[in-house]
Design a protein around this motif. Sequence first.
Motif, PDB file in Angstrom:
ATOM      1  N   ILE A   1      -3.632  40.127  19.954  1.00  0.00           N
ATOM      2  CA  ILE A   1      -4.928  40.274  19.299  1.00  0.00           C
ATOM      3  C   ILE A   1      -4.988  39.246  18.175  1.00  0.00           C
ATOM      4  O   ILE A   1      -4.076  39.167  17.341  1.00  0.00           O
ATOM      5  CB  ILE A   1      -5.139  41.692  18.739  1.00  0.00           C
ATOM      6  N   THR A   2      -6.057  38.481  18.156  1.00  0.00           N
ATOM      7  CA  THR A   2      -6.243  37.449  17.147  1.00  0.00           C
ATOM      8  C   THR A   2      -7.562  37.692  16.424  1.00  0.00           C
ATOM      9  O   THR A   2      -8.606  37.851  17.077  1.00  0.00           O
ATOM     10  CB  THR A   2      -6.255  36.040  17.767  1.00  0.00           C
ATOM     11  N   LEU A   3      -7.507  37.716  15.107  1.00  0.00           N
ATOM     12  CA  LEU A   3      -8.700  37.814  14.273  1.00  0.00           C
ATOM     13  C   LEU A   3      -8.953  36.442  13.648  1.00  0.00           C
ATOM     14  O   LEU A   3      -8.010  35.795  13.170  1.00  0.00           O
ATOM     15  CB  LEU A   3      -8.529  38.859  13.175  1.00  0.00           C
ATOM     16  N   GLY A   4     -10.208  36.034  13.629  1.00  0.00           N
ATOM     17  CA  GLY A   4     -10.509  34.695  13.135  1.00  0.00           C
ATOM     18  C   GLY A   4     -11.687  34.661  12.187  1.00  0.00           C
ATOM     19  O   GLY A   4     -12.632  35.454  12.299  1.00  0.00           O
ATOM     20  N   LEU A   5     -11.610  33.744  11.225  1.00  0.00           N
ATOM     21  CA  LEU A   5     -12.706  33.439  10.318  1.00  0.00           C
ATOM     22  C   LEU A   5     -12.870  31.928  10.296  1.00  0.00           C
ATOM     23  O   LEU A   5     -11.917  31.194   9.972  1.00  0.00           O
ATOM     24  CB  LEU A   5     -12.406  33.960   8.908  1.00  0.00           C
TER      25      LEU A   5
ATOM     26  N   ASP B   1      -2.668  36.870  13.760  1.00  0.00           N
ATOM     27  CA  ASP B   1      -2.352  37.155  15.154  1.00  0.00           C
ATOM     28  C   ASP B   1      -1.250  38.205  15.253  1.00  0.00           C
ATOM     29  O   ASP B   1      -0.255  38.164  14.519  1.00  0.00           O
ATOM     30  CB  ASP B   1      -1.909  35.882  15.867  1.00  0.00           C
ATOM     31  N   TYR B   2      -1.453  39.120  16.174  1.00  0.00           N
ATOM     32  CA  TYR B   2      -0.436  40.120  16.527  1.00  0.00           C
ATOM     33  C   TYR B   2      -0.144  39.984  18.021  1.00  0.00           C
ATOM     34  O   TYR B   2      -1.052  40.019  18.856  1.00  0.00           O
ATOM     35  CB  TYR B   2      -0.939  41.527  16.226  1.00  0.00           C
ATOM     36  N   THR B   3       1.128  39.801  18.374  1.00  0.00           N
ATOM     37  CA  THR B   3       1.534  39.677  19.771  1.00  0.00           C
ATOM     38  C   THR B   3       2.674  40.651  20.048  1.00  0.00           C
ATOM     39  O   THR B   3       3.664  40.694  19.306  1.00  0.00           O
ATOM     40  CB  THR B   3       1.992  38.250  20.106  1.00  0.00           C
ATOM     41  N   HIS B   4       2.527  41.404  21.134  1.00  0.00           N
ATOM     42  CA  HIS B   4       3.584  42.314  21.586  1.00  0.00           C
ATOM     43  C   HIS B   4       4.209  41.731  22.848  1.00  0.00           C
ATOM     44  O   HIS B   4       3.515  41.405  23.816  1.00  0.00           O
ATOM     45  CB  HIS B   4       3.016  43.703  21.877  1.00  0.00           C
ATOM     46  N   ARG B   5       5.542  41.595  22.818  1.00  0.00           N
ATOM     47  CA  ARG B   5       6.270  41.089  23.969  1.00  0.00           C
ATOM     48  C   ARG B   5       7.075  42.231  24.583  1.00  0.00           C
ATOM     49  O   ARG B   5       7.863  42.902  23.897  1.00  0.00           O
ATOM     50  CB  ARG B   5       7.217  39.983  23.511  1.00  0.00           C
ATOM     51  N   GLY B   6       6.871  42.464  25.892  1.00  0.00           N
ATOM     52  CA  GLY B   6       7.541  43.569  26.570  1.00  0.00           C
ATOM     53  C   GLY B   6       8.991  43.256  26.885  1.00  0.00           C
ATOM     54  O   GLY B   6       9.506  42.160  26.613  1.00  0.00           O
ATOM     55  N   ASP B   7       9.663  44.224  27.485  1.00  0.00           N
ATOM     56  CA  ASP B   7      11.062  44.068  27.876  1.00  0.00           C
ATOM     57  C   ASP B   7      11.209  42.918  28.879  1.00  0.00           C
ATOM     58  O   ASP B   7      10.344  42.682  29.716  1.00  0.00           O
ATOM     59  CB  ASP B   7      11.591  45.348  28.522  1.00  0.00           C
ATOM     60  N   VAL B   8      12.345  42.230  28.787  1.00  0.00           N
ATOM     61  CA  VAL B   8      12.665  41.158  29.720  1.00  0.00           C
ATOM     62  C   VAL B   8      14.055  41.417  30.276  1.00  0.00           C
ATOM     63  O   VAL B   8      15.033  41.527  29.528  1.00  0.00           O
ATOM     64  CB  VAL B   8      12.616  39.774  29.031  1.00  0.00           C
TER      65      VAL B   8
END
Length: 600
Positions: free
Chosen positions: A551-555, A570-577
Amino acid sequence: MRTTRRLWNLAAAVMVVATASAARLAAQEPTYLPSQSQPTVDFALAPEPLPAVGAPMVALPPPEPYGSSSYSSAMVSSDSVQQAADYVQAAPPQPPAPPSAESPSSSINLPEPVDAQPVLSQAQVEQIVADYMAKRDAEQAAKDDGWYAVGSDPALTAKWNHGLELQSKNKDFKVHVGGRTQFDTSFFNNDPYLEVPGSLGGINGGLGGGASQPLTDSVQFRRARLRVDGQMYEQIQFAFEYEFLNDVTVAGPTPTANALATTVPAATDLWVNFSELPILGNIKVGNQKNPIGMEHLQSSRFLDFIERSFNQDLFYGPFNNGFSPGIMAWDMLLDERATYAAGAFASNMNSGTNIFGYGLGNDYLYSFRGTLLPYYDTDGRYLVHLGGTFEHRAADDGHVRVRTRGNIRNGPPGPFNAVYADTTYLIAESQDLLNLEAATAWGPWMVQSEYCFSWTHDATQTVNVLAPTPRGTVVSHGGYVEVLYFLTGETRGYSKERGAFDRVIPFANSFRVLGNRGCVCQGWGAWQVGIRYDHADLNNAGINGGMLDGITLGLNWFLNPNMKVQFNWDYTHRGDVATATGVTPSGEILGFGTRMAVDF
């Protein structure tokens, strides 16, 4: 005194005789023809006979004596008249000769002799007039229809048109000189679970032999390009653009001995386009963007967020900066409400970084894109856009790799940037992609979304496994949706040629100055807020490349049409690998980035 009177009498007699002789000559026919443009005058002066010898004396005014105001009287004898007549007859006056063409012009311009002019009949006169009128009407019609000789007026005049632009009067020649600079700062915080080498499913490991380390903050120039584009002879367009910030790794004898070479120039747009062609419309030849992805075809000058979505790295332009050498036919259709683009390019996307506009071997890429504007109103302030692309790629050097970096970069372009998800290199036969796109602009609102599917055929995994393992067809997919709103009421421009959004023109530029009366005058520019959701799934057929949700918030603050400042969180979630040695747990990455961008 007597001598003086005799001279005076002689002079008076000469005047009388000369006058009479001139009148007689004037009554004769002239020796040359007057010009038709000059009026003729008929002289009808009756010559007077000279007085005979021995005739009575003629009374003339007496000559004025020396020192007096007048004479009382004077007499001319018949002998004086006879002497005058003999003098005049010895040298009679001659009429003026016609002017010679070889003699210089004098203060008196006499008409030259002319030959007799043929007389035109009424029919001939009417034909001459009719021909002249027809010629004049044809010239006026050509002017009204916009017809002219291409290249007949190559003179250029200069003006500012989002950069220096030189253009001829008929617009058959045009040169635009421009460029762009983007200066970024970025800050990060990530879970320690992700701080492992890429071979173990980590998000770093580009330098130092894959050592574990957190994402580092950075200050860098993201892009620095110079560009010349334009048109010549009306039908030929061109663009020559070079990127000066390309960091590459120079391979050494061991992985830890790699050296970094910075600021290596490379071509981006380097093409020639032939327009107004029958049937096809346009043909573009050279290094260019292959027609896939709406955000890919949107210039980096006009991005809504600091970086494009995951799709750009995954599918649209993974290792070639988004540009491929090739040939493409394209045009606008249905009264500019639709577009098509079809091309063949070198498949230079999957064998490692190739930003230098070349392809080796018989590996090619074939792409077809179509777009439609089912609704378009008020010069694009309200519109609905639909589009799609199918693309077939031969495996470049027999390999296909699908990977992506983050929505905020932690270093200049090159190996500094962390990879968030990666299938690693797969030995494969080919790759097919299907991309779907939709967008709308509704006044100050804008919504844009794309989703792409990738099929890698006859894939064999050789990394993160104990032995080469056939995987068959591996499916990867990802997409995004973004919503933006102008707080100041503007709308984003739309390019019908590219089928993508274009430059923002603020209602009022940003400025702050002190007025003449001590008051402060200012403008706010254009302000825009936005949010984007990103998704990527690289887990399929036993391949565990990772799953991302961001999710990215921008101005965005547009100071004027050529300058903007952007702020992204920016918030990024990375799953199991899953790897050959175990499973790397999921984790989160937080980033904050700013950009000051100038283009012209």
